[in-house]
Design a protein around this motif. Structure first.
Motif, PDB file in Angstrom:
ATOM      1  N   PRO A   1       0.756  -1.221  -0.032  1.00  0.00           N
ATOM      2  CA  PRO A   1      -0.157   0.148  -0.051  1.00  0.00           C
ATOM      3  C   PRO A   1       0.983   1.203  -0.060  1.00  0.00           C
ATOM      4  CG  PRO A   1      -0.878  -1.580   1.557  1.00  0.00           C
ATOM      5  CD  PRO A   1       0.340  -2.061   1.096  1.00  0.00           C
ATOM      6  N   ASN A   2       2.156   1.314   0.488  1.00  0.00           N
ATOM      7  CA  ASN A   2       2.820   2.353   0.801  1.00  0.00           C
ATOM      8  C   ASN A   2       4.018   2.471  -0.534  1.00  0.00           C
ATOM      9  OD1 ASN A   2       1.691   3.222   3.076  1.00  0.00           O
ATOM     10  ND2 ASN A   2       2.769   1.672   4.247  1.00  0.00           N
ATOM     11  N   LEU A   3       3.906   1.719  -1.309  1.00  0.00           N
ATOM     12  CA  LEU A   3       5.025   1.407  -2.567  1.00  0.00           C
ATOM     13  C   LEU A   3       4.565   1.180  -3.698  1.00  0.00           C
ATOM     14  CD1 LEU A   3       7.766  -0.370  -0.423  1.00  0.00           C
ATOM     15  CD2 LEU A   3       7.774   2.034  -0.651  1.00  0.00           C
ATOM     16  N   SER A   4       4.974   1.689  -4.846  1.00  0.00           N
ATOM     17  CA  SER A   4       4.345   1.436  -5.966  1.00  0.00           C
ATOM     18  C   SER A   4       5.563   1.324  -7.205  1.00  0.00           C
ATOM     19  CB  SER A   4       3.390   2.614  -6.395  1.00  0.00           C
ATOM     20  OG  SER A   4       4.204   3.805  -6.664  1.00  0.00           O
ATOM     21  N   GLY A   5       5.055   1.134  -8.285  1.00  0.00           N
ATOM     22  CA  GLY A   5       5.640   1.044  -9.590  1.00  0.00           C
ATOM     23  C   GLY A   5       5.449   2.453 -10.119  1.00  0.00           C
ATOM     24  N   HIS A   6       5.823   2.768 -11.367  1.00  0.00           N
ATOM     25  CA  HIS A   6       5.979   4.117 -11.792  1.00  0.00           C
ATOM     26  C   HIS A   6       4.596   4.634 -12.536  1.00  0.00           C
ATOM     27  CE1 HIS A   6      10.196   5.506 -11.119  1.00  0.00           C
ATOM     28  NE2 HIS A   6      10.316   4.279 -10.678  1.00  0.00           N
ATOM     29  N   GLY A   7       3.825   4.037 -12.893  1.00  0.00           N
ATOM     30  CA  GLY A   7       2.442   4.614 -13.464  1.00  0.00           C
ATOM     31  C   GLY A   7       2.374   4.019 -14.984  1.00  0.00           C
TER      32      GLY A   7
END
Length: 673
Positions: free
Chosen positions: A99-105
């Motif tokens: 939930p607090n980390l992601s890829g770039h979009g």
């Protein structure tokens, strides 16, 4: 007569088929993508239920999905065929690993080509690279759904929608919100929620207005668009263009999905049938919270229970107690709780230990309730890398994003402990692959690629970011290898940031002996050229399989001078690592050795900059003819406290080449961190 009828029937079918294709070129709708006329590449795929997935949990990957039939925009035609208005409706979802980390979009893209082989993942969203980003010859329009703030592109935040024209620096952007007609106000949307959302893109050609609107999946199209931008797309798009999607992951991955898509070149796009859209895969189950226990007991028992619970709570709170200070609001990229890091590393058990040094220890871990693998650098209390370096590392790394940099995911502080959370590199540090006999020998193919990777990272630090970043500690132990043995430059504890064009200030001499440029000990000023010098020593280290100062038969030998002697004797390839057993490309090995010597020139002005270095390594420029008389100096290995700038040197023998060494009895070397 029968023959004529058959011919007429055939022509009728042909006409209808052609007419159907023409309609298909101007308008289509996909409520799911089974049987779609799509070109997919990278990690993109179409699920059996019709769900289009652009990226998965793989890190530093990209995926594309494009409608195969080119759309005619007639942007260069006469006024008799004006540039068309168009409209599209998309349902998408971005599901993060954590939930607090992601890829770039991801981005809806109109491009003159479906070939993105030269594009880069991570912050470039699989659309551009560092050399073509911003070129008007790209002729690309993209509507980005961006979940990471990249300051090099002047992103406004880590949750925004942007209109991109030939560049990842948005033409216009806004935080992800939608206008609620019922409430009469804007309501925030979290792109990383994992919930399906709708995106509408409408271009009014006569008015030259591009509108972009987002809303939750079940919402009607808001009356007010999120972005309404004056733009003449006839100056951007070519006669025929391809429509589709691009997405990318970085050090952390996200799943990017498209559930449905409609497009119309001559009017409003058809509304998608939401009930027919394919469902998203089930989300990873979260650990359930413990059920509440209601105890009915005498007052004394309740009092005892409260005391026990309070004691346990106090002990657990002290166990996971953290420290927060004012500066963290400015420098903190992503704060992790100590409890989660403790759980991730199994309580910092020895079996999770990746390595240890003067800075402390590094542990392997997996974040709770996710598959995100991390490396936690736990800085010891008596470490030479104290609070100042800790803050410098956070300040440097919190916004730097490049495929060849080890990504700093976040940090934590607990009492006297300093913890940094990095992306986990499964193949460890480069020096272990070069010098540890327990690991398989690293091939020349991988070594040469690593050199190009680190050169690309340094070019980004020196020229590609909003400030100049001096690493000041380039060496093999600070280069890590990912799952595919790509090189990533890490450890920014000694990094310094400067504005472009700023005069650099005198500072303390820091770094590792053998990689320190001679002028650094004289002036105390670190520059991009001192990083180049360190990179030169690093190149020789990788090619020769020897440290910049290594143990010869009798004494310590200086690698740069040993390679110089081999070169002067016309036997430069004799300096190559014997473990390679001559299994290398001769031209590449000679290039690396000579370029390493040029970068190690004692006169800083004679060294190439990192842009030139990358051009030499990529083969886009030829290394100039260099004579084997490059000035190298023993002052490279003196400290700033040494009165003499030159140490004594003596001839010695290592292999087939003569060398110079330092007397072990009179050595003034400092061992590196």
């Amino acid at each position: 007569m029968g023959s004529s009828l058959r011919t007429l029937f055939f022509l009728t079918i042909l006409f209808r088929t052609h007419f159907s294709l023409a309609e298909d070129e101007n308008q289509f709708i996909y409520n799911g993508f089974n049987g779609s006329n799509f070109h997919v590449d990278g990690v993109a795929k179409i699920h059996p239920n019709g769900l289009l997935q652009l990226t998965n949990s793989s890190k530093i990957k990209m995926g594309h999905a494009f409608y195969k039939v080119p759309i005619s925009f007639n942007s260069s035609s006469s006024a008799l065929i004006p540039f068309p208005s168009f409209s599209t409706n998309i349902v998408f979802a971005i599901v993060p690993e954590d939930p607090n980390l992601s890829g770039h979009g991801m981005a809806f893209t109109i491009s003159p080509s479906m070939d993105f082989n030269q594009a880069v993942e991570s912050q470039y969203l699989g659309l551009f690279n560092i050399s073509n980003n911003g070129l008007s010859t790209n002729h690309v329009l993209a509507i980005e759904l961006d979940t990471i703030e990249n300051t090099e592109f002047e992103d406004i935040d880590d949750n925004h929608v942007g209109i991109d024209v030939n560049s990842l620096k948005s033409f216009e952007s806004a935080p992800a919100t939608y206008f609620s007609d019922e409430q009469g106000k804007n309501i925030s949307l979290k792109l990383l929620s994992g919930d399906p959302m709708q995106l509408w893109i409408d271009y009014d050609a006569p008015q030259k207005i591009l509108n972009v609107t987002v809303a939750p999946k079940r919402s009607q199209k808001p009356n007010r668009p999120l972005l309404s931008t004056p733009i003449d797309l006839s100056q951007v798009l070519l006669d025929t263009m391809y429509l589709g999607f691009s997405a990318a992951t970085g050090s952390v991955a996200s799943d990017h999905y498209v559930l449905g898509w409609s497009f119309n070149k001559s009017g409003p796009a058809q509304s998608l049938e939401l009930s027919k859209l394919p469902p998203l895969p089930p989300r990873r189950k979260r650990s359930q919270k413990p059920s509440k226990i209601v105890i009915v007991a005498p007052v004394v028992a309740i009092f005892v229970l409260v005391v026990v619970i309070g004691a346990v709570y106090f002990i657990r709170r002290k166990k996971y107690e953290e420290v927060r200070e004012e500066w963290e609001s400015e420098y903190g990229p992503q704060r992790f709780s100590y409890k989660n890091l403790y759980i991730a590393t199994n309580g910092f058990k020895e079996k999770e230990l990746l390595g240890a040094g003067g800075f402390g220890k590094v542990y392997r871990g997996t974040l709770p309730n996710s598959d995100v693998h991390i490396a936690v650098k736990r800085i010891s209390h008596d470490s030479r890398q104290g609070m100042k370096e800790f803050v410098a590392e956070i300040a440097s790394m919190r916004r730097l994003r490049h495929r060849n940099l080890v990504q700093l995911l976040g940090y934590c502080r607990r009492k006297g402990e300093l913890l940094l959370v990095y992306d986990y590199m499964p193949n460890g540090s480069l020096d272990k692959s070069l010098f540890n006999n327990k690991t398989p020998n690293l091939s020349w193919f991988h070594r040469f690629r690593v050199l190009r990777d680190v050169a690309s990272a340094l070019l980004y630090l020196h020229e590609g970011w909003e400030q100049v970043v001096l690493h000041r500690d380039v060496k093999s132990s600070n280069v890590l290898l990912d799952a595919d043995f790509n090189g990533r430059l890490g450890d920014f504890g000694l990094a310094r940031l400067y504005d472009h064009g700023t005069n650099l200030q005198t500072t303390h001499v820091v770094g590792t002996v053998g990689y320190l440029a001679p002028e650094l000990t004289k002036t105390g000023k670190a520059t991009t050229r001192t990083d180049v010098f360190a990179f030169g020593a690093f190149m020789l280290e990788v090619a020769c399989g020897k440290k910049p100062i290594f143990q010869g038969q009798y004494e310590e030998v200086i690698l740069v001078e040993w390679v110089m002697e081999c070169w002067k004797g016309g036997r430069i390839l004799d300096a190559s690592d014997p473990k390679l057993e001559s299994d290398y490309v001769t031209e590449e090995m000679e290039l690396v050795l000579k370029l390493g010597m040029l970068c190690s020139h004692s006169v800083s002005a004679m060294r190439p900059n990192m842009r030139q270095v990358t051009q030499y390594l990529d083969g886009s420029a030829s290394l100039p003819e260099i004579e084997a008389d490059i000035s190298v100096s023993m002052s490279t290995f003196t400290t700033s406290n040494e009165a003499s700038e030159t140490a004594m040197s003596f001839p010695a023998s290592v292999g087939n080449c003569s060398a110079h060494f330092l007397s072990s009895n009179e050595s003034i070397l400092h061992k590196g961190r």
